[in-house]
Design a protein around this motif. Sequence first.
Motif, mmCIF file in Angstrom:
data_model
loop_
_atom_site.group_PDB
_atom_site.id
_atom_site.type_symbol
_atom_site.label_atom_id
_atom_site.label_comp_id
_atom_site.label_asym_id
_atom_site.label_seq_id
_atom_site.Cartn_x
_atom_site.Cartn_y
_atom_site.Cartn_z
ATOM 1 N N HIS A 98 0.851 -1.196 0.000
ATOM 2 C CA HIS A 98 0.000 0.000 0.000
ATOM 3 C C HIS A 98 0.884 1.242 0.000
ATOM 4 N N GLU A 99 0.579 2.196 -0.881
ATOM 5 C CA GLU A 99 1.464 3.357 -1.033
ATOM 6 C C GLU A 99 1.562 4.193 0.241
ATOM 7 N N LYS A 100 0.564 4.099 1.120
ATOM 8 C CA LYS A 100 0.628 4.810 2.403
ATOM 9 C C LYS A 100 1.116 3.907 3.530
ATOM 10 N N ARG A 101 1.526 2.698 3.183
ATOM 11 C CA ARG A 101 2.085 1.730 4.126
ATOM 12 C C ARG A 101 1.129 1.428 5.278
ATOM 13 N N LEU A 102 -0.130 1.279 4.954
ATOM 14 C CA LEU A 102 -1.152 1.059 5.960
ATOM 15 C C LEU A 102 -1.242 -0.404 6.359
ATOM 16 N N LEU A 103 -1.479 -0.645 7.654
ATOM 17 C CA LEU A 103 -1.907 -1.961 8.093
ATOM 18 C C LEU A 103 -3.350 -2.174 7.665
ATOM 19 N N CYS A 104 -3.688 -3.434 7.426
ATOM 20 C CA CYS A 104 -5.082 -3.799 7.099
ATOM 21 C C CYS A 104 -5.600 -3.025 5.894
ATOM 22 N N GLY A 105 -4.781 -2.911 4.880
ATOM 23 C CA GLY A 105 -5.181 -2.239 3.657
ATOM 24 C C GLY A 105 -5.914 -3.175 2.708
ATOM 25 N N PRO A 106 -6.058 -2.778 1.452
ATOM 26 C CA PRO A 106 -6.797 -3.593 0.486
ATOM 27 C C PRO A 106 -6.239 -5.016 0.324
ATOM 28 N N SER A 107 -4.927 -5.187 0.428
ATOM 29 C CA SER A 107 -4.371 -6.534 0.286
ATOM 30 C C SER A 107 -4.788 -7.431 1.443
ATOM 31 N N THR A 108 -4.934 -6.851 2.647
ATOM 32 C CA THR A 108 -5.412 -7.627 3.793
ATOM 33 C C THR A 108 -6.859 -8.042 3.578
ATOM 34 N N GLU A 109 -7.663 -7.117 3.054
ATOM 35 C CA GLU A 109 -9.063 -7.422 2.769
ATOM 36 C C GLU A 109 -9.171 -8.514 1.697
ATOM 37 N N ALA A 110 -8.291 -8.460 0.713
ATOM 38 C CA ALA A 110 -8.302 -9.484 -0.342
ATOM 39 C C ALA A 110 -7.930 -10.849 0.230
ATOM 40 N N LEU A 111 -6.958 -10.874 1.145
ATOM 41 C CA LEU A 111 -6.584 -12.126 1.784
ATOM 42 C C LEU A 111 -7.736 -12.669 2.619
ATOM 43 N N SER A 121 -8.868 -20.868 8.225
ATOM 44 C CA SER A 121 -8.940 -20.099 9.472
ATOM 45 C C SER A 121 -7.620 -20.217 10.216
ATOM 46 N N VAL A 122 -7.288 -19.173 10.951
ATOM 47 C CA VAL A 122 -6.089 -19.168 11.794
ATOM 48 C C VAL A 122 -6.423 -18.488 13.113
ATOM 49 N N LYS A 123 -5.688 -18.855 14.151
ATOM 50 C CA LYS A 123 -5.836 -18.208 15.446
ATOM 51 C C LYS A 123 -4.816 -17.085 15.553
ATOM 52 N N THR A 124 -5.296 -15.905 15.947
ATOM 53 C CA THR A 124 -4.410 -14.758 16.059
ATOM 54 C C THR A 124 -4.405 -14.228 17.482
ATOM 55 N N ASP A 125 -3.326 -13.543 17.839
ATOM 56 C CA ASP A 125 -3.206 -12.904 19.146
ATOM 57 C C ASP A 125 -3.592 -11.429 19.026
ATOM 58 N N ASN A 126 -4.425 -10.965 19.965
ATOM 59 C CA ASN A 126 -4.709 -9.529 20.072
ATOM 60 C C ASN A 126 -5.174 -8.921 18.750
ATOM 61 N N LYS A 127 -6.065 -9.631 18.053
ATOM 62 C CA LYS A 127 -6.614 -9.130 16.788
ATOM 63 C C LYS A 127 -5.506 -8.793 15.785
ATOM 64 N N GLU A 128 -4.508 -9.653 15.749
ATOM 65 C CA GLU A 128 -3.388 -9.511 14.810
ATOM 66 C C GLU A 128 -3.900 -9.473 13.377
ATOM 67 N N PRO A 129 -3.410 -8.555 12.519
ATOM 68 C CA PRO A 129 -3.773 -8.623 11.099
ATOM 69 C C PRO A 129 -3.414 -9.990 10.516
ATOM 70 N N ILE A 130 -4.293 -10.516 9.688
ATOM 71 C CA ILE A 130 -4.132 -11.885 9.212
ATOM 72 C C ILE A 130 -3.024 -12.045 8.186
ATOM 73 N N ASP A 131 -2.479 -10.918 7.672
ATOM 74 C CA ASP A 131 -1.428 -11.038 6.658
ATOM 75 C C ASP A 131 -0.034 -11.021 7.286
ATOM 76 N N HIS A 132 0.075 -11.457 8.534
ATOM 77 C CA HIS A 132 1.374 -11.658 9.170
ATOM 78 C C HIS A 132 2.056 -12.841 8.490
ATOM 79 N N ILE A 133 3.345 -12.727 8.204
ATOM 80 C CA ILE A 133 4.016 -13.795 7.454
ATOM 81 C C ILE A 133 3.996 -15.113 8.205
ATOM 82 N N GLY A 134 4.088 -15.056 9.545
ATOM 83 C CA GLY A 134 4.021 -16.293 10.308
ATOM 84 C C GLY A 134 2.671 -16.973 10.158
ATOM 85 N N LEU A 135 1.603 -16.194 10.244
ATOM 86 C CA LEU A 135 0.271 -16.756 10.073
ATOM 87 C C LEU A 135 0.084 -17.313 8.662
ATOM 88 N N MET A 136 0.625 -16.633 7.682
ATOM 89 C CA MET A 136 0.467 -17.110 6.307
ATOM 90 C C MET A 136 1.232 -18.404 6.074
#
Length: 216
Positions: A98-111, A121-136
């Motif tokens: 994302h050109e503004k380097r945003l968390l949870c941007g359009p690519s996160t929504e696409a994922l 489905s994955v389990k996340t800690d503290n509402k972690e964004p799902i596009d974390h490389i470890g989660l992926m």
Amino acid sequence: MINHDLLAFYQAQANILYHALYFEPGDYLLDQLRDIEVWDSWPQSGEPELRAQGLARLQECLRQDNATLLTQLKPDFTQLFVGPQMPTALPWGSPYLHEKRLLCGPSTEALAAFMNHYGISVKTDNKEPIDHIGLMLSMVGQLFGKEMQDKDGVHLGVAKALLEQHLLPWSGRFETLMLEHADSGYYQGIALLTASVLAGLKSDLELNPVSLSLYQ
């Protein structure tokens, strides 16, 4: 099609990297890596030179006892992935795409839409964004496990799409930043092993990642 022994190797590697990248370092994983003598037992899949370099750095670090090692790894994990200053190797995909380097941007929504469509489905800690490389990487391991169970090519196809569309477009830049900024040989080794596994998957699965602009 990739054989299932090789798929099992990649599943095991993806699961270890998930734990190493997603969770704060602790005794359990370090003890496990020593117990299995990971420098000798790590599967011989992935890009071989990166794999050898990464395992050598892990072996050197794991000669230290946990109390000594964790005094290095905890602050390294924090500065790489957490903050409070801007993390030096942001582990989420969206800021790279994302050109503004945003968390949870359009690519996160696409994922998220991709995961919902395929029932991932994955389990996340503290509402972690799902596009974390470890989660992926955990998603990749999950899909490989289902493919080895069902043996119908469906889950493998989903894993390939996940890698091509959602992970590989930005993971190389993450690996470069992690290797550049890691203060410990341990996290340098994990960066190299992550690069080895993803390069190996790209080759062995004959993947064609989508080309996207990077902003990080």
